[in-house]
Design an enzyme around this catalytic site. Structure first.
Site, mmCIF file in Angstrom:
data_model
loop_
_atom_site.group_PDB
_atom_site.id
_atom_site.type_symbol
_atom_site.label_atom_id
_atom_site.label_comp_id
_atom_site.label_asym_id
_atom_site.label_seq_id
_atom_site.Cartn_x
_atom_site.Cartn_y
_atom_site.Cartn_z
ATOM 1 N N GLU A 1 37.395 -49.663 22.976
ATOM 2 C CA GLU A 1 36.596 -48.435 23.064
ATOM 3 C C GLU A 1 35.137 -48.727 23.364
ATOM 4 O OE1 GLU A 1 38.698 -49.062 20.603
ATOM 5 O OE2 GLU A 1 40.160 -47.414 20.508
ATOM 6 N N PHE B 1 45.442 -41.760 7.417
ATOM 7 C CA PHE B 1 45.554 -42.888 8.338
ATOM 8 C C PHE B 1 44.590 -42.701 9.512
ATOM 9 C CE2 PHE B 1 47.607 -44.820 12.142
ATOM 10 C CZ PHE B 1 47.402 -46.150 11.775
ATOM 11 N N GLN B 2 43.861 -43.743 9.838
ATOM 12 C CA GLN B 2 42.860 -43.743 10.915
ATOM 13 C C GLN B 2 41.827 -42.631 10.745
ATOM 14 O OE1 GLN B 2 44.910 -44.062 14.756
ATOM 15 N NE2 GLN B 2 44.705 -46.296 14.595
ATOM 16 N N LYS C 1 43.266 -33.229 15.286
ATOM 17 C CA LYS C 1 44.512 -33.146 16.042
ATOM 18 C C LYS C 1 45.103 -31.732 16.028
ATOM 19 C CE LYS C 1 48.685 -35.847 16.825
ATOM 20 N NZ LYS C 1 49.494 -37.003 16.403
ATOM 21 N N MET D 1 18.488 -67.049 24.751
ATOM 22 C CA MET D 1 17.240 -66.474 24.254
ATOM 23 C C MET D 1 17.039 -66.819 22.774
ATOM 24 S SD MET D 1 14.549 -64.925 25.186
ATOM 25 C CE MET D 1 14.529 -63.692 26.497
#
Lengths: 168, 583
Positions: B51, B113-114, B163, B479
């Site tokens: 993602e 969940f999630q 959802k 760097m």
């Protein structure tokens, strides 16, 4: 130094979280915060007492929040500020009379009486509340609940000339 | 046709109405309902491998095209993986909209969940965000989100969609008029302030136009050039403004600040007036604030009022859109000049020319020595004629790309400026190439950055997005190593990557790309020519570079811009700034 800031926000879910999160993220210090409805149900008012040297960034960052409609800083003398508190103090029998006398001078309301305590309610100018608290401190403060400050600007209307109050 | 549809269909329909042609995302449980109608939509979905990659792709797309980029992820880990790209876009004012799935409304708060509190987590990383609880709100929310992302100071907006809201039935309606009483960004600047600015410019003897990414975001490059020429103002283009003014233009001084050119940094330092447009006095530009441009008056043009006075007090603040205000400045200046030329500032221009002569940006490529990154960048510029979109990660390679690529037009320099997100380049290049398929998109990346997000090359080859990547393989976090060399007594803690593992050529091939390696200076041009000739596949060129090269000029973090270090020989003494003083 404390500054009193009135924030008019759209009455949307989570708007308090947005304001609080912005203050935390920018390192601004909230001394007290009170939220409530306004005359317009679509709007809420937050009165925030902010501790800091200078409010320009605080005000600009508040305006950056999409739901902020208006921000005003109440300069001292320009606003009317109020707090409410309830304070429970030790009050043995031999001290009761003088405690009640002091409370009467401050027009504090006795809201609860116990065997060894008295509980007062006092609403008004934040300075008066602080003074009353100092007066009660020697007796022993058992419990204290204090609201955030609420404030509203004075409706000073000038009659064309600056500084002259319109005759009533 | 019936107007009855699901929330998910309404979402896709709303995206289509906004003119969205491509979205970058990864599906998952909670966002599944939205992926179904996507099959029937003309909107192209690019399936990222992570993602974070999807988010940077949307950002690269927005950078390159100027349109709103869209990223999609599911709830929980999908959404949390978008936080870095969102914050990145917030810092650099990139217009993007994130669509995230959320667990069903009745499960919110139950540690489902999630589940993650996406609205709360994303709040400080977005310009605004939404949790939609009623499918009927979708047309308005999407319309508002695109409006907020693309107007005023652009930025990221997130829409969290449970959802059950996506699955619910609603009646499609065109979005009602946007009502945001607290959001009214200024466009035109106040005419009196514009006049005051012009008076100040005409009086100044050593002015500098200090420009930032705001000029590019506003599409004001043409106006910037016209105004600079009209008022005869030297122009500094900060990291985010590279390309806002052509580097080949005699008035353009390039980048200033921590790794800016001596001339750009010093011209600002000695100026008596900074005409600041769409820039925000970032610490990488100012160095120590109290010694920054000490004699300069400040004109500050910004669309975000909170930027004005945040770091440096403005003498003439002007709130509004950079393009619109540059237009106003041109108009008032033309009127004032009445056909005459602007005042000649011969001494100032001569002084600047002298600095440019005495302190040019330079590098040495020993033909027998290790490859210098600046050489790769210069040769790539020569071979493309500068006609490419350059994307960078964060670190030494980014600074050299900014220094040595001659930018000629806006939206051709894509990098992570404010947040400094390592790993930005590969996915951002994929997004840019998806948005601008006819342009050459070349990422100049470090090996440390590359290893953070390189799996998005799988996305690029599978989706047929032939971006090109130059891996500046110096075997270290260059760097960070440079700072350890300068400020930590050469104690190189955790900066060694090795330049042989992984094998970038094999890795590229495994991901469906063409892999090329250049190990000696003589390999550089043939490798670049080969890379440029391939247009049907992504290409990775592994340039095995000098592991000890350092970026100069340099101003020590928190140090004064009066003290520009040009090379190792004029390093500050060891009793100078200590590590705890620098960020």
């Amino acid at each position: 130094m404390n500054h009193v800031i009135n924030v008019q926000v759209e009455n949307k879910p989570g708007v308090l979280a947005r304001v609080a999160s912005m203050f935390a993220g920018r390192g601004f210090n909230i001394h007290s915060l009170a939220v409530g409805p306004t005359a317009d149900p679509a709007m809420s008012r937050m009165t925030v007492v902010v501790d800091g040297p200078e409010m320009e960034q605080v005000i600009k960052q508040l305006y950056k929040l999409v739901h902020t409609v208006k921000v005003t800083e109440l300069t001292p003398g320009q606003g009317i500020e109020r707090e409410i508190m309830m304070v429970r103090v030790n009050a043995e029998a031999d001290k009761r009379a003088e405690i009640l006398e002091a409370a009467a001078i401050f027009k504090a309301k006795t809201v609860d009486v116990g065997l060894a305590t008295l509980t007062f309610e006092l609403a008004g100018d934040p300075g008066a509340l602080a003074d009353f608290l100092e007066l009660m401190r020697p007796y022993g403060i058992v419990d204290l609940a204090k609201s955030g400050r609420v404030a509203i600007s004075r409706d000073i209307k000038t009659n064309g000339k600056k500084g002259r109050l319109r005759s009533a | 046709m019936s107007n009855t549809m699901t929330g998910a269909q309404a979402l896709i329909h709303a995206l289509e109405s906004q003119g969205v042609d491509i979205v970058f995302g990864v599906p998952g449980g909670a966002i599944l309902p939205a992926y179904d109608p996507l099959l029937d939509s003309p909107i192209r979905h690019v399936l990222a491998r992570h993602e974070q990659g999807a988010g940077h792709m949307a950002s690269g797309y927005a950078h390159a095209t100027g349109r709103v980029g869209v990223m999609v992820a599911t709830s929980g880990p999908g959404a949390t993986n978008l936080i870095t790209p969102l914050q990145d876009c917030y810092m650099d004012s990139i217009p993007v909209v994130a669509i995230t799935g959320q667990v069903a409304t009745h499960s919110i708060g139950n540690d489902a969940f999630q589940e993650a509190h996406t609205w709360g987590i994303s709040m400080p990383a977005t310009k605004h965000n939404y949790l939609v609880t009623d499918a009927a709100d979708i047309p308005e929310v999407v319309n508002e989100a695109f409006h907020l992302a693309s107007t005023g100071r652009p930025g990221p907006v997130l829409i969290d969609l449970p959802k059950d809201v996506l699955a619910a039935t609603m009646n499609w309606h065109d979005p009602k008029e946007i009502k945001l009483p607290g959001y009214r960004p200024s466009v035109k600047g106040h005419p009196l302030q514009v006049k005051a600015a012009i008076d100040m410019i005409l009086e100044s003897e050593q002015p500098v136009l200090y420009t930032g990414g705001g000029v590019i975001r506003a599409g004001g490059a043409a106006e910037l050039r016209a105004f600079a020429e009209l008022a005869d103002l030297p122009v500094v283009t900060t990291l985010m403004a590279r390309g806002a003014m052509p580097d080949s233009h005699p008035l353009c001084l390039g980048m200033s600040g921590m790794h800016g050119s001596y001339t750009a940094t010093t011209a600002i330092q000695r100026s008596d007036l900074l005409v600041t447009i769409g820039a925000r006095f970032d610490d990488r530009v100012t160095g120590e604030v109290k010694s920054f441009a000490p004699d300069a008056k400040i004109i500050h043009v910004d669309v975000d009022p909170a930027e004005i006075g945040k770091v440096r007090k403005a003498d003439v603040p002007i709130v509004g859109d950079a393009k619109a205000i540059l237009g106003q400045l041109i108009e008032v200046m033309e009127k004032k000049l009445g056909g005459k030329r602007s005042p000649e500032r011969t001494d100032w221009h001569e002084q600047i020319a002298e600095w440019q002569r005495d302190y040019p940006l330079k590098f040495d490529q020993d033909p027998e020595g290790p490859i210098q990154q600046q050489y790769v960048i210069s040769e790539l510029h020569r071979l493309t004629g500068g006609d490419a979109i350059v994307v960078a990660g964060v670190g030494q390679h980014q600074m050299w790309a900014s220094q040595f690529w001659g930018f000629e037009r806006p939206n051709t320099w894509i990098n992570s400026g404010g947040l400094g997100t390592m790993g930005y380049a590969v996915p951002a290049a994929v997004g840019a190439k998806a948005g601008k398929p006819d342009e050459v998109v070349f990422a100049i990346d470090g090996d440390g950055c590359f290893q953070m997000t390189m799996q998005e090359l799988i996305t690029a080859s599978v989706e047929g997005i032939p971006a090109k990547i130059a891996v500046m393989n110096n075997g270290s976090l260059g760097m960070v190593k440079q700072w350890q060399k300068l400020f930590y007594h050469e104690r190189f803690s955790a900066t060694d990557l090795t330049n042989h593992t992984p094998d970038y050529v094999k890795l590229a091939e495994a991901m469906g790309c063409v892999g090329i390696r250049a190990e000696r200076p003589a390999d550089v041009v043939p490798a670049l020519e080969k890379a440029l000739a391939i247009n049907d596949k992504p290409v990775v060129v592994d340039f095995v570079c000098d592991p000890d090269a350092m970026v100069f000029p340099m101003v020590v973090a928190g140090g004064s811009n009066d003290d520009v270090i040009m090379s190792m020989t004029d390093l500050p003494d060891p009793a100078g700034p200590q590590p705890e003083d620098v960020i």
